[in-house]
Design an enzyme around this catalytic site. Structure first.
Site, mmCIF file in Angstrom:
data_model
loop_
_atom_site.group_PDB
_atom_site.id
_atom_site.type_symbol
_atom_site.label_atom_id
_atom_site.label_comp_id
_atom_site.label_asym_id
_atom_site.label_seq_id
_atom_site.Cartn_x
_atom_site.Cartn_y
_atom_site.Cartn_z
ATOM 1 N N ARG A 58 37.649 44.851 42.495
ATOM 2 C CA ARG A 58 38.267 46.716 41.948
ATOM 3 C C ARG A 58 39.260 47.445 43.355
ATOM 4 O O ARG A 58 39.940 46.895 43.789
ATOM 5 C CB ARG A 58 37.613 47.675 41.665
ATOM 6 N N THR A 59 38.308 46.771 44.527
ATOM 7 C CA THR A 59 38.457 47.628 45.559
ATOM 8 C C THR A 59 40.119 46.499 46.494
ATOM 9 O O THR A 59 40.942 47.542 47.088
ATOM 10 C CB THR A 59 37.260 47.697 46.585
ATOM 11 N N LYS A 88 35.724 29.686 62.969
ATOM 12 C CA LYS A 88 35.499 28.190 63.938
ATOM 13 C C LYS A 88 35.039 29.432 64.712
ATOM 14 O O LYS A 88 34.723 29.494 65.843
ATOM 15 C CB LYS A 88 36.949 28.763 64.322
ATOM 16 N N ARG A 109 36.613 45.095 54.738
ATOM 17 C CA ARG A 109 34.851 44.127 53.222
ATOM 18 C C ARG A 109 33.608 43.568 54.827
ATOM 19 O O ARG A 109 34.749 42.683 54.543
ATOM 20 C CB ARG A 109 35.291 44.385 52.040
ATOM 21 N N HIS A 137 31.156 53.183 51.733
ATOM 22 C CA HIS A 137 32.129 52.732 51.504
ATOM 23 C C HIS A 137 32.635 54.455 50.920
ATOM 24 O O HIS A 137 33.647 54.064 49.638
ATOM 25 C CB HIS A 137 31.880 52.532 49.986
HETATM 26 C C1 NCD Z 1 30.823 48.567 45.035
HETATM 27 C C2 NCD Z 1 30.240 47.716 45.993
HETATM 28 O O1 NCD Z 1 30.902 46.663 46.502
HETATM 29 O O2 NCD Z 1 29.736 48.766 47.052
HETATM 30 N N1 NCD Z 1 31.477 48.218 44.240
HETATM 31 C C3 NCD Z 1 32.642 48.624 44.699
HETATM 32 O O3 NCD Z 1 33.636 48.799 45.212
HETATM 33 N N2 NCD Z 1 33.376 49.273 42.877
HETATM 34 C C4 NCD Z 1 29.412 48.934 44.180
HETATM 35 C C5 NCD Z 1 28.179 47.377 43.609
HETATM 36 O O4 NCD Z 1 29.060 46.426 44.569
HETATM 37 O O5 NCD Z 1 27.596 47.540 43.574
#
Ligand code: NCD
Length: 310
Positions: A58-59, A88, A109, A137
């Site tokens: 999703r993100t 590397k 991320r 997040h």
């Molecule tokens: C979450 C995350 O990656 O922190 N997912 C997201 O971004 N929608 C929640 C999770 O992974 O449980």
């Protein structure tokens, strides 16, 4: 006019109701416009880089879709640990210094808490934290608060129950402080002893006057009184061993029966992906709002990118 944001690394930078109102208004506008399929040129000629050192559905997709829908372009490393010079041994600071020369903003991320904050200090362009290990997040918190406001029509005087892995779940670490901007917040933390919300967040919430209660009891009075029931996945990837994970993975399951007992106007949220804690049968419950929540991520991220880049 709220002051301009540079990087988005923590919700600490988003603690401003005027800024949130502006973003929520823009997100709603984007959602309405979507119906007309009008071509947008807001970010035409601008480039977003997405660098993901940890899995995402999703993100990453919603950030990329948001940029494309605003008329911009996207560069992506969706498996950055293997598919970038990190393989590397290049430092993340060097990587962003270079990528920042190609792109106008970087969404990242990373599996290590604090890694994105460190990278941002070397970045010549705005960086957005899309999840740093068991840290934060912040853009998920934005879309979660936006969803609550859309679904319930208010952000004041909420009773929110958060359930599951409150120790490692970064969405909760960002959501609760952001919600504490609004008066009358009452939070019930439901977790096994080994997965309690870390003290630093508890302190932050207490200092902001939030009514906090902690319990291991799921399905009790607090759950039935909640306006928002926020389920979380037990974060397997943060556990030292399978045995430790197995011991807690299914302590809280929101069954259809429990979901039926919630307040009629309550909503059920989950950042997704969901595992056994939220059975698919609950999707039929009218309180289930998690797929709308995921959809809201697109419009919220459009609002944020337009705000940062235009
Ligand atoms: C979450 C995350 O990656 O922190 N997912 C997201 O971004 N929608 C929640 C999770 O992974 O449980």
């Amino acid at each position: 006019m709220p002051k301009k944001l540079e990087h988005v690394l923590s919700v600490k930078q988003l603690m401003d109701t005027d800024l949130l109102d502006e973003l929520f208004f823009a997100a709603l506008q984007y959602e309405k416009d979507d119906a007309t399929r009008a071509a947008r040129v807001t970010l035409s000629g601008r480039v977003l880089a997405t660098m993901f050192y940890e899995p995402s559905t999703r993100t990453r997709f919603s950030f990329e879709a948001a940029m494309l829908r605003l008329g911009g372009a996207v560069l992506t490393a969706e498996n950055a640990m293997e598919n970038s010079s990190a393989a590397k041994g290049e430092s993340i600071a060097d990587t962003v210094r270079v990528i920042g020369g190609y792109a106008d903003a970087i969404v990242m991320r990373h599996f290590e808490r604090g890694a994105i904050q460190e990278a941002a200090s070397a970045s010549p362009v705005p960086m957005i934290n899309a999840g740093d290990g068991a840290g934060e997040h912040p853009t998920q918190a934005l879309l979660d608060v936006y969803t609550i406001r859309k679904e319930l029509g208010r952000l004041n005087d909420l009773h929110v129950a958060v359930i599951g892995d409150l120790k490692n779940g970064r969405t909760v670490h960002s959501l609760l402080p952001l919600l504490s901007l609004y008066p009358g917040l009452h939070v019930t933390l439901i977790a096994p002893p080994s997965l309690r919300l870390p003290e630093e967040y508890m302190e932050q919430l207490r200092a902001r006057g939030v009514t906090l209660e902690e319990t291991e009891d799921f399905g009790g009075e607090a759950l039935r009184a909640a306006d928002v029931v926020y389920m979380t996945r037990v974060q397997r990837e943060r556990f030292g061993s399978d045995a430790e994970y197995d011991a807690v993975k299914a302590v809280y399951v929101l069954t259809e029966h429990i979901a039926d007992e919630l307040k009629p106007e309550a909503i059920i949220l989950h950042a997704l992906p969901r595992l056994q804690e939220l059975p698919a049968g609950v999707d039929r419950n009218l309180r289930a709002a998690y797929f709308r929540q995921a959809k809201n991520g697109l419009h919220m991220r459009m609002a944020l990118l337009a705000y940062l880049l235009s």
